[in-house]
Enzyme design. Structure first.
Site, PDB file in Angstrom:
ATOM      1  CG  HIS A  50      -1.967   1.082   1.141  1.00 50.67           C
ATOM      2  ND1 HIS A  50      -1.688   2.380   1.495  1.00 50.67           N
ATOM      3  CD2 HIS A  50      -3.270   1.057   0.757  1.00 50.67           C
ATOM      4  CE1 HIS A  50      -2.775   3.119   1.339  1.00 50.67           C
ATOM      5  NE2 HIS A  50      -3.749   2.335   0.900  1.00 50.67           N
ATOM      6  NE  ARG A  51       4.847   2.259  -2.984  1.00 47.74           N
ATOM      7  CZ  ARG A  51       5.613   2.539  -4.021  1.00 47.74           C
ATOM      8  NH1 ARG A  51       6.837   2.067  -4.058  1.00 47.74           N
ATOM      9  NH2 ARG A  51       5.174   3.260  -5.008  1.00 47.74           N
ATOM     10  CG  ASP A  52      -0.358   7.410   1.486  1.00 47.25           C
ATOM     11  OD1 ASP A  52       0.268   7.899   2.453  1.00 47.25           O
ATOM     12  OD2 ASP A  52      -1.161   8.066   0.805  1.00 47.25           O
ATOM     13  CB  ILE A  53      -0.761   2.442   6.174  1.00 48.55           C
ATOM     14  CG1 ILE A  53      -0.834   1.258   5.229  1.00 48.55           C
ATOM     15  CG2 ILE A  53      -1.616   2.211   7.408  1.00 48.55           C
ATOM     16  CD1 ILE A  53      -2.217   0.911   4.737  1.00 48.55           C
ATOM     17  CG  ASN A  57      -4.976   7.058   2.625  1.00 56.21           C
ATOM     18  OD1 ASN A  57      -5.691   7.952   2.190  1.00 56.21           O
ATOM     19  ND2 ASN A  57      -3.685   7.021   2.406  1.00 56.21           N
TER      20      ASN A  57
END
Length: 82
Positions: A50-53, A57
């Site tokens: 995912h890289r954007d927790i 989000n």
């Protein structure tokens, strides 16, 4: 033409919810943490990073269950070792 259909998250995102509530009971924090861990585990099992927790989000449905969103920075992990 592309149509994108999403589940309705009637309780907004986790960031807004945390901001309104100021503090949460431990049981509720554990529920959110556990569901987030399950979601990340599922993504990793399917080789998705995912890289954007972050709370913005994490959407909350009508029963205050976590739904991960915003896969704009996500990546597919190519694992040649499998």
């Amino acid at each position: 033409m592309v149509y994108l259909i999403l589940d309705y998250a009637s309780n907004g995102n986790l960031y807004t919810y945390l901001h309104k509530k100021k503090s949460l009971p431990e049981k509720e924090v554990f529920k959110f943490f556990f569901q987030t861990c399950l979601a990340i585990s599922y993504l990793h099992y399917n080789d998705i990073l995912h890289r954007d927790i972050k709370p913005e989000n994490m959407l909350l449905d009508k029963d205050f269950n976590i739904k991960v969103c915003d896969f704009g920075w996500s990546a597919y992990q190519l694992d040649e070792g499998r």
